[in-house]
Enzyme design. Structure first.
Site, PDB file in Angstrom:
ATOM      1  N   LYS A   1      -9.201  -6.857   2.542  1.00 36.40           N
ATOM      2  CA  LYS A   1      -9.592  -6.176   1.307  1.00 36.40           C
ATOM      3  C   LYS A   1      -9.642  -7.213   0.194  1.00 36.40           C
ATOM      4  O   LYS A   1      -8.812  -8.138   0.165  1.00 36.40           O
ATOM      5  CB  LYS A   1      -8.512  -5.126   1.009  1.00 36.40           C
TER       6      LYS A   1
ATOM      7  N   SER B   1      -8.444   3.456  -1.356  1.00 40.64           N
ATOM      8  CA  SER B   1      -9.299   2.382  -1.818  1.00 40.64           C
ATOM      9  C   SER B   1      -9.633   1.348  -0.752  1.00 40.64           C
ATOM     10  O   SER B   1     -10.551   0.553  -0.946  1.00 40.64           O
ATOM     11  CB  SER B   1      -8.640   1.668  -2.998  1.00 40.64           C
TER      12      SER B   1
ATOM     13  N   SER C   1      -3.974   4.574   0.034  1.00 37.42           N
ATOM     14  CA  SER C   1      -5.190   3.768   0.116  1.00 37.42           C
ATOM     15  C   SER C   1      -5.439   3.103   1.456  1.00 37.42           C
ATOM     16  O   SER C   1      -6.531   2.595   1.696  1.00 37.42           O
ATOM     17  CB  SER C   1      -5.197   2.697  -0.975  1.00 37.42           C
TER      18      SER C   1
END
Lengths: 528, 478
Positions: A95, A171, A195
């Protein structure tokens, strides 16, 4: 089935028995990216095309050359009979909040679009040390602020491999998309309210939010520092155990990383669930949300096929020897989101203070002599909507005259949420649970554009996951079925501090217990 | 005209003399270094990096808290103080707020006038320093070297009643910081920084009136000077029927005047909250015991003991306890010498202090160790050397590092106590000065001193003066 569709532990076997080379593994992943990812997100994305609507867009940046370089080195080492790391040749994505030396780390925000960190985050460093190969950085909600990935400044945003008209969740949506689409077997995500787990559920993969402090936060751009947990995203439980093994443990550069020994996760993985006490709580089968006008709290049951999937999982586990305890009360669950709203925004606003255009990142080109003007323009031009909302809210609820009413109150709620868990996991208590089994999300993935803009409603996607962040306990989301509309369902296991090995063990049992079920053979749309 | 009472509280920032910064491994002291050379991702606030607490900071903070008679909290917390400034790279300062390392405490100030002022401590916490900003023409230059340098902020109650008392507080604080070895406490170098809150009130009132805050004062003299200026100004304003506004004032050292920086009617909101990147600071009893195991006797206690135990005059005791090194030196010399402590004091106050001042050394750095000093004193007492030889030996030992005995031997500085050698010289003097002999014999016996002096001069000070006098008397009275 292509090479990149294999799980990491299978690839390791293939590599060690010299049936494939690391280069072939990386090539296969790069080919998959070329086939399904479409164009990478960028600040100047222009019009969305039909082709965009059919691809995944998990990556912000792909570092193919370096990855191939590393793969060749590993192959040479293997050819010479030299020892290689336990994860040698396994591709992973990270990420874009994980800093990696000399590569861009953007947090999917314009304000950091040109930021290259001079250091590598501990989690990435540990994977690399074990021989894993970073293929690139994946997209996410801007600064991790969201549950759909739509808020990224790097468009097109990631799409769900099961249905590209829908969000991958967030996310860590780029992470789960990249894993679900077979681009990589491993991805590093972060979980502040869900997330990792929520997008894992939406994309039909495994996502682990470890105990707070189990994995170092060093080198990870912070959202809410007291809640953020880096963790693994993989296609199955064994891979999650492998990956967690590599990244867990104390770190002298993060004093909140716990000094608790890391157990051998693989050693206990196949030990079954005989005698394990697993709870079900009615408070996790309905969501409570506030009416925007009246402030009244409404309740709504979770989607029926999700409820059914969780009960089905419970039956499977029971059949395998677990004891299921129903009606476990978790009375404060409903306050998780409001408390999160306050705590996370106070920390987020403070964490965003450093992006001021002075030292690195974006600075307004029209900076005038006035420092204050430079601050305002820089932050106004480069922060997207979500960071701005979080700054406003965070500044408000931590202001001297409101902090008692909001921030301090939220901290009390957080303590109550922790108490709920302490009571059910207490070895001398009434419930003595090894884990609580819940839905990961109240619904399956929603269409792009359907909820974005309603940041309150969006947040309720995290109602069942945020509690673990408040309490600091570990949680894992596992594929639990496919809904009638063909979308993945996630089931969640929550356990006491540092019980990752137990949760993985139960998760592995569930995997074994459901391996012959029809939904297990279904593939994401982009791979059909 | 009303009589006014001055009310002063001091906010001090003390730079601790740790090797590294409070949250990273960068060198803490950058006095001799180019800007932005002692920096790293942590102290410049790059994204993703985290603070790791330097334990030495806690240890030094605990020593100070103990010396201020504060209650040390076994669990304290770090908090974020949020504000924007270019030299604050994270946009917040890691500090301690409501549950800091220590609470309460006091420092007693013995004033030269004879009374003692007790100054209460209302705040004592650890924090990181910010960087430095400098304007150069149109440019604003930032030096991050100072970011993350460990500080203790210590704030007094409004207990000081004059500029003199404020100065005395800083003198005693500086002494204490050096005594404890926790700060160089050099105000010119910013190791000890002071802001003064000043107000006046009619004598007899116990209310607190509007105060002004004086900033940027970098010496004790300037603090005193600035406060005196401000008190005069406030009295003038009040006498003229005006009110005092809560200004922040900047001391301009060159112009010797105060300048208004800004009005400060409302307190800034720093939105304090617990620093989530650090764990609560838990002092275990074992750690605390270890920190305090060698806690020294403090200057005022030692001064009192010197007066009582060694019968020193207060003046001597005060000077000898001005620095811990010096007082340790004194005390070990006294023990090794085992004679009159006042004699040791005299040597220190007259000669050794001058040596220290001239060389810039501290007492523990002298080659003239307490043992050597004791040796010199003993030789003088035993009549092996005279007092002036003793004094000249101080320099010689310090320069050469050799023992006083070996210098006396190699340079032949020992007193001649050989009867015949002195007698020869004495006879020569008596023969050469018939007039003085006449006068002596006529009854002016005090001239014996003059005769002894002549013998001593002839023998370049090496004669045992007692023996010389005895021989001279014998010859003169013949």
């Amino acid at each position: 089935m292509q090479l990149c569709d294999h799980s990491a532990h299978e690839l390791l076997d293939l590599l060690r028995s010299k049936q494939v080379s690391a280069e072939e593994i990386v090539q296969s992943s790069l080919q998959r990216i070329a086939a399904v990812d479409g164009r990478s997100g960028s600040l100047e994305s222009g019009q969305e095309t039909d082709q965009d609507r059919g691809t995944v867009h998990a990556f912000i940046s792909v570092s193919a050359e370096q990855a191939l370089e590393q793969a060749k080195t590993i192959d040479q080492q293997l050819a010479r009979g030299e020892p290689v790391g336990p994860l040698a040749g396994i591709p992973f994505s990270a990420k874009d909040v994980f800093c990696v030396k000399d590569t861009y780390t953007t947090a999917a925000s314009k304000i950091l679009a040109n930021f290259k960190a001079p250091y590598t985050s501990t989690a990435v460093e540990r994977l690399q040390k074990q021989g894993a190969i970073m293929l690139g950085k994946v997209n996410m909600d801007e600064f991790t602020y969201g549950s759909s990935n739509e808020s990224t400044a790097f468009q097109p945003c990631p799409r769900n491999p099961w249905d590209t008209s829908r969000v991958p969740g967030g996310s860590s949506g780029g992470s789960t998309s990249s894993v679900a689409a077979g681009e990589v077997p491993f991805s590093l995500g972060t979980d502040t309210a869900g997330s990792i787990r929520q997008p894992a559920a939406f994309c039909g993969v495994v996502g682990v939010k470890p105990t707070y402090g189990r994995v170092s936060r060093y080198g990870i751009i912070a959202f809410a520092s007291s809640l953020d947990c880096p963790g693994p995203i993989t296609r199955n439980v064994t891979d999650a155990a492998l990956m967690l093994q590599a990244i867990a443990g104390a770190d002298p550069r993060d004093s909140t990383a716990a000094n608790v020994p890391v157990p051998d996760y693989l050693a206990t993985l196949e030990q079954g669930v005989k005698g394990k006490r697993i709870g079900l709580s009615p408070d996790y089968f309905q969501i409570s949300y506030m009416d925007a006008e009246s402030g009244e709290i409404h309740q709504k049951p979770v989607q029926e096929d999700i409820r059914a999937a969780v009960y089905h999982a419970a039956e499977v586990l029971q059949r395998m020897g677990a004891e299921i305890i129903e009606d476990v009360p978790m009375p404060n669950t409903r306050y998780g989101i409001p408390a999160f709203f306050v705590i996370s925004r106070v920390e987020a606003a403070s964490n965003l203070h450093r992006y001021d255009g002075v030292k690195y990142g974006y600075r307004t080109p029209s900076a005038e002599d006035d420092l204050r003007v430079m601050y305002r323009k820089t932050r106004n031009e480069a922060f997207g909507l979500q960071p701005k909302l979080r700054i406003l809210m965070g500044m408000y609820v931590s202001a001297a005259q409101y902090s008692e009413q909001y921030y301090n109150r939220a901290l009390k709620v957080r303590a109550l949420l922790r108490r709920d868990f302490d009571q059910i996991f207490d070895l001398q208590g009434k419930y003595r649970l090894d884990a609580l089994l819940t839905p990961t999300t109240p619904t399956t993935t929603f269409p792009i554009g359907a909820i974005y803009g309603d940041s309150v409603l969006m947040q309720y996607a995290d109602q069942f996951t945020v509690t673990a962040n408040h309490a600091g306990i570990p949680g894992i989301s596992l594929p639990g079925g496919i809904a009638a509309d063909g979308l993945p369902i996630g089931v969640q296991l929550l356990g006491p501090d540092y019980s990752e090995h137990t949760l993985l063990q139960i998760g592995r049992s569930l995997e074994i217990g459901t391996q012959d079920e029809a939904w297990r053979s279904q593939k994401p749309a982009v791979l059909r | 005209m009303t009589d006014y009472e001055v009310v002063i509280g001091l906010e001090t920032h003390i730079q601790l003399n740790t090797k590294t910064k409070i949250f990273c491994a960068c060198k803490a002291d950058s006095w001799d270094d180019e800007p932005n050379t002692n920096v790293c991702p942590v102290c410049t606030g790059l994204p993703g990096v985290l603070p790791v607490l330097n334990k030495a900071v806690v240890e030094k903070g605990v020593l100070l808290a103990k010396a201020m008679h504060s209650d040390i909290r076994m669990r304290s917390f770090f908090d974020r103080k949020n504000y924007f400034y270019p030299d604050l790279p994270k946009g917040y300062q890691i500090s301690q707020y409501d549950l800091s390392l220590a609470s309460g405490g006091y420092l007693d100030l013995p004033m030269p006038e004879g009374y003692t002022r007790r100054v209460t401590i209302t705040k004592l916490h650890m924090e990181e320093d910010a960087g430095k900003t400098k304007n150069a023409g149109n440019l604003r230059l930032i030096d991050f070297n100072r970011c993350g340098v460990p500080l203790v902020e210590m704030v007094t109650g409004p207990d000081l009643r004059s500029a003199n008392e404020a100065a005395q507080y800083l003198i005693r604080l500086r002494q204490l910081l050096r005594w404890l070895g926790i700060s160089e406490a050099d105000m010119e170098k910013g190791h000890l920084r002071c802001d003064a809150n000043v107000s006046i009130r009619p004598k007899g009132s116990d209310q607190l009136f509007t105060k002004t805050e004086i900033k940027n004062v970098n010496s004790i003299d300037n603090v005193k000077n600035a406060i005196e200026h401000e008190v005069e100004r406030q009295i003038r304003e009040v006498e003229a029927g005006n009110r005092v506004y809560a200004w922040t004032l900047d001391w301009d050292e060159e112009k010797n005047e105060l300048r208004k920086m800004r009005s400060k009617e409302t307190e800034a909101d720093y939105r304090y909250f617990r620093e989530p990147d650090l764990l609560p600071l838990d002092l275990t009893q074992a750690w605390l015991d270890k920190i305090l195991a060698d806690f020294p006797e403090l200057p005022l206690e030692r001064k009192a003991r010197f007066i009582f135990e060694y019968k020193l005059p207060e003046y001597d005791a005060d000077i000898l306890t001005g620095e811990r090194n010096l007082s340790d030196y004194f005390e070990s010399a006294v023990h090794l010498y085992a004679g009159d402590p006042k004699k040791v004091s005299n040597y220190l106050m007259n000669d050794i202090l001058r040596m220290l001042n001239e060389s810039g050394k501290t007492a523990d750095q002298l080659k003239l160790t307490p043992a050597f000093l004791a040796e010199i004193l003993k030789m003088v007492d035993a009549g092996q050397i005279n007092t002036s030889t003793g004094k000249s030996l101080l320099e010689k030992v310090e320069t050469s590092g050799k023992s006083p005995k070996s210098i006396v031997e190699s340079e032949g500085l020992g007193l001649v106590s050989d009867d015949s050698a002195i007698r020869t010289v004495a006879e020569k003097i008596v023969a050469a000065n018939p007039k003085e002999v006449e006068t002596f014999r006529a009854g002016k016996e005090t001239l014996i001193g003059w005769f002894t002096g002549q013998v001593m001069r002839e023998m370049r000070g090496k004669a045992d003066p007692k023996l010389a006098t005895q021989i001279l008397l014998e010859l003169l009275k013949k």
